[in-house]
Write an enzyme that holds these catalytic residues in place. Sequence first.
Site, PDB file in Angstrom:
ATOM      1  N   ASN A   8      73.379 -90.603  45.390  1.00 18.11           N
ATOM      2  CA  ASN A   8      74.308 -91.217  44.445  1.00 18.11           C
ATOM      3  C   ASN A   8      75.325 -92.010  45.255  1.00 18.11           C
ATOM      4  O   ASN A   8      76.193 -91.429  45.891  1.00 18.11           O
ATOM      5  CB  ASN A   8      74.989 -90.107  43.629  1.00 18.11           C
ATOM      6  CG  ASN A   8      76.068 -90.647  42.704  1.00 18.11           C
ATOM      7  OD1 ASN A   8      76.203 -91.856  42.541  1.00 18.11           O
ATOM      8  ND2 ASN A   8      76.832 -89.740  42.104  1.00 18.11           N
ATOM      9  N   TRP A   9      75.182 -93.323  45.215  1.00 19.53           N
ATOM     10  CA  TRP A   9      76.088 -94.161  46.016  1.00 19.53           C
ATOM     11  C   TRP A   9      77.455 -94.312  45.361  1.00 19.53           C
ATOM     12  O   TRP A   9      78.355 -94.897  45.960  1.00 19.53           O
ATOM     13  CB  TRP A   9      75.445 -95.525  46.262  1.00 19.53           C
ATOM     14  CG  TRP A   9      74.521 -95.536  47.454  1.00 19.53           C
ATOM     15  CD1 TRP A   9      74.119 -94.454  48.191  1.00 19.53           C
ATOM     16  CD2 TRP A   9      73.918 -96.693  48.067  1.00 19.53           C
ATOM     17  NE1 TRP A   9      73.302 -94.859  49.205  1.00 19.53           N
ATOM     18  CE2 TRP A   9      73.154 -96.224  49.164  1.00 19.53           C
ATOM     19  CE3 TRP A   9      73.939 -98.062  47.790  1.00 19.53           C
ATOM     20  CZ2 TRP A   9      72.426 -97.094  49.985  1.00 19.53           C
ATOM     21  CZ3 TRP A   9      73.201 -98.921  48.599  1.00 19.53           C
ATOM     22  CH2 TRP A   9      72.460 -98.437  49.683  1.00 19.53           C
ATOM     23  N   LYS A  10      77.585 -93.873  44.092  1.00 14.96           N
ATOM     24  CA  LYS A  10      78.870 -94.016  43.376  1.00 14.96           C
ATOM     25  C   LYS A  10      79.314 -95.484  43.470  1.00 14.96           C
ATOM     26  O   LYS A  10      78.464 -96.377  43.444  1.00 14.96           O
ATOM     27  CB  LYS A  10      79.899 -93.034  43.947  1.00 14.96           C
ATOM     28  CG  LYS A  10      79.354 -91.598  43.982  1.00 14.96           C
ATOM     29  CD  LYS A  10      80.374 -90.565  44.308  1.00 14.96           C
ATOM     30  CE  LYS A  10      79.713 -89.185  44.292  1.00 14.96           C
ATOM     31  NZ  LYS A  10      80.664 -88.101  44.528  1.00 14.96           N
ATOM     32  N   HIS A  91      77.903 -86.932  35.329  1.00 10.99           N
ATOM     33  CA  HIS A  91      78.505 -86.586  36.624  1.00 10.99           C
ATOM     34  C   HIS A  91      79.967 -86.191  36.379  1.00 10.99           C
ATOM     35  O   HIS A  91      80.625 -86.735  35.494  1.00 10.99           O
ATOM     36  CB  HIS A  91      78.423 -87.793  37.568  1.00 10.99           C
ATOM     37  CG  HIS A  91      78.779 -87.446  38.974  1.00 10.99           C
ATOM     38  ND1 HIS A  91      80.086 -87.289  39.383  1.00 10.99           N
ATOM     39  CD2 HIS A  91      78.011 -87.187  40.056  1.00 10.99           C
ATOM     40  CE1 HIS A  91      80.096 -86.950  40.665  1.00 10.99           C
ATOM     41  NE2 HIS A  91      78.848 -86.884  41.099  1.00 10.99           N
ATOM     42  N   GLU A  93      82.546 -86.976  37.810  1.00 10.37           N
ATOM     43  CA  GLU A  93      83.492 -88.104  37.876  1.00 10.37           C
ATOM     44  C   GLU A  93      83.494 -88.882  36.567  1.00 10.37           C
ATOM     45  O   GLU A  93      84.520 -89.446  36.187  1.00 10.37           O
ATOM     46  CB  GLU A  93      83.148 -88.998  39.081  1.00 10.37           C
ATOM     47  CG  GLU A  93      83.522 -88.293  40.378  1.00 10.37           C
ATOM     48  CD  GLU A  93      82.633 -88.626  41.569  1.00 10.37           C
ATOM     49  OE1 GLU A  93      81.917 -89.640  41.534  1.00 10.37           O
ATOM     50  OE2 GLU A  93      82.671 -87.848  42.545  1.00 10.37           O
ATOM     51  N   GLU A 161      76.642 -79.285  40.359  1.00 11.85           N
ATOM     52  CA  GLU A 161      77.603 -79.820  41.320  1.00 11.85           C
ATOM     53  C   GLU A 161      78.974 -79.207  41.064  1.00 11.85           C
ATOM     54  O   GLU A 161      79.707 -79.671  40.176  1.00 11.85           O
ATOM     55  CB  GLU A 161      77.710 -81.345  41.177  1.00 11.85           C
ATOM     56  CG  GLU A 161      76.436 -82.092  41.472  1.00 11.85           C
ATOM     57  CD  GLU A 161      76.710 -83.530  41.919  1.00 11.85           C
ATOM     58  OE1 GLU A 161      76.194 -83.905  42.962  1.00 11.85           O
ATOM     59  OE2 GLU A 161      77.453 -84.240  41.234  1.00 11.85           O
ATOM     60  N   GLY A 167      82.549 -84.132  47.876  1.00  9.87           N
ATOM     61  CA  GLY A 167      83.339 -84.934  48.805  1.00  9.87           C
ATOM     62  C   GLY A 167      84.370 -84.153  49.603  1.00  9.87           C
ATOM     63  O   GLY A 167      85.226 -84.729  50.268  1.00  9.87           O
ATOM     64  N   SER A 206      78.733 -81.974  48.937  1.00  8.71           N
ATOM     65  CA  SER A 206      78.830 -81.863  50.401  1.00  8.71           C
ATOM     66  C   SER A 206      77.522 -81.458  51.074  1.00  8.71           C
ATOM     67  O   SER A 206      77.529 -80.748  52.077  1.00  8.71           O
ATOM     68  CB  SER A 206      79.966 -80.898  50.793  1.00  8.71           C
ATOM     69  OG  SER A 206      81.211 -81.422  50.369  1.00  8.71           O
ATOM     70  N   GLY A 227      75.932 -87.364  47.748  1.00 12.10           N
ATOM     71  CA  GLY A 227      76.869 -88.480  47.646  1.00 12.10           C
ATOM     72  C   GLY A 227      77.037 -89.154  48.992  1.00 12.10           C
ATOM     73  O   GLY A 227      76.185 -89.931  49.433  1.00 12.10           O
ATOM     74  N   GLY A 228      78.121 -88.834  49.680  1.00  9.57           N
ATOM     75  CA  GLY A 228      78.495 -89.507  50.930  1.00  9.57           C
ATOM     76  C   GLY A 228      77.370 -89.633  51.938  1.00  9.57           C
ATOM     77  O   GLY A 228      77.195 -90.690  52.551  1.00  9.57           O
TER      78      GLY A 228
HETATM   79  P1  13P Z   1      79.131 -85.577  48.158  1.00 11.52           P
HETATM   80  O1  13P Z   1      77.737 -85.352  48.668  1.00 11.52           O
HETATM   81  O2  13P Z   1      79.817 -86.767  48.776  1.00 11.52           O
HETATM   82  O3  13P Z   1      79.954 -84.326  48.209  1.00 11.52           O
HETATM   83  O4  13P Z   1      78.990 -85.963  46.599  1.00 11.52           O
HETATM   84  C1  13P Z   1      78.222 -85.168  45.781  1.00 11.52           C
HETATM   85  C2  13P Z   1      78.039 -85.880  44.500  1.00 11.52           C
HETATM   86  O5  13P Z   1      78.942 -86.018  43.712  1.00 11.52           O
HETATM   87  C3  13P Z   1      76.699 -86.439  44.217  1.00 11.52           C
HETATM   88  O6  13P Z   1      76.576 -86.820  42.885  1.00 11.52           O
END
Ligand code: 13P
Length: 255
Positions: A8-10, A91, A93, A161, A167, A206, A227-228
């Site tokens: 997920n590149w957000k 998600h 967010e 999640e 993050g 994470s 994510g990251g």
């Molecule tokens: P991180 O891997 O950066 O913690 O993000 C997780 C996430 O929200 C994937 O959708």
Amino acid sequence: MRALIAGNWKMHGTSQALDEVRKLAAKAQDLACELLLCPPATLLERAVAASGGRLAIGGQDCHWERAGAFTGDISAAMLVDAGARAVILGHSERRQFHGESSTQVQNKARAGQEAGLMTIVCVGESEAERQAGQEKAVVGEQLAASLPPLSDPQNCAVAYEPVWAIGSGRTPTLEEIAAMHGFIREGLCRLLGPAGEAMRILYGGSVKPANAVEILATAEVGGALVGGASLKADDFLAIARAVTGKINQDAPTVR
Ligand code: 13P
């Protein structure tokens, strides 16, 4: 069933990031898992082209209506038209910053499934909710209200999640992950019957190369939502390589 490793590149990535997609595509065929990358909507078509069909590309959200006066929104059919095979929905967010309710998430997921997309429905508790011992109540409620009744392993995966792990560099213990994934499995079976038995439950929050092996080997973990660490092809591939075998049989595919 093969594990699903989804990135997920957000809100990250412009044209230069397509180099990472090309790097992923060059290695995606050698993996034991299915690989999915969800870049921002502006990159979807170009990511599909850069992938050369060697890894699946998905969206990060879609609207529940097929079309209409919804400025800024994207329909499931538009994602399909851009070449997407999957979509992330609910998600934390989106729930937090866009006020999405589980009912809306369910409607979005239904729209995604009707359009032929693999839907990844996200659930997870906040830190305060875990500290109050409410994590199962919260996740159970989100699950029941967010999953469309016709969800099955071919059109849906659940992503657990925990909000506090996203993050932050912090993760639940493996015991906590196993306990929550087991709880989600029970919920899936209760809600969906046999379709709930084989549905993949991804862990997200994470995940990185250093912890991927142990997390992906944990009971009822059917993949990861990253994510990251998905922003760099090398890190994302290292996580994907942590999958060494099948988690079940009867592989559904997002290709
Ligand atoms: P991180 O891997 O950066 O913690 O993000 C997780 C996430 O929200 C994937 O959708």
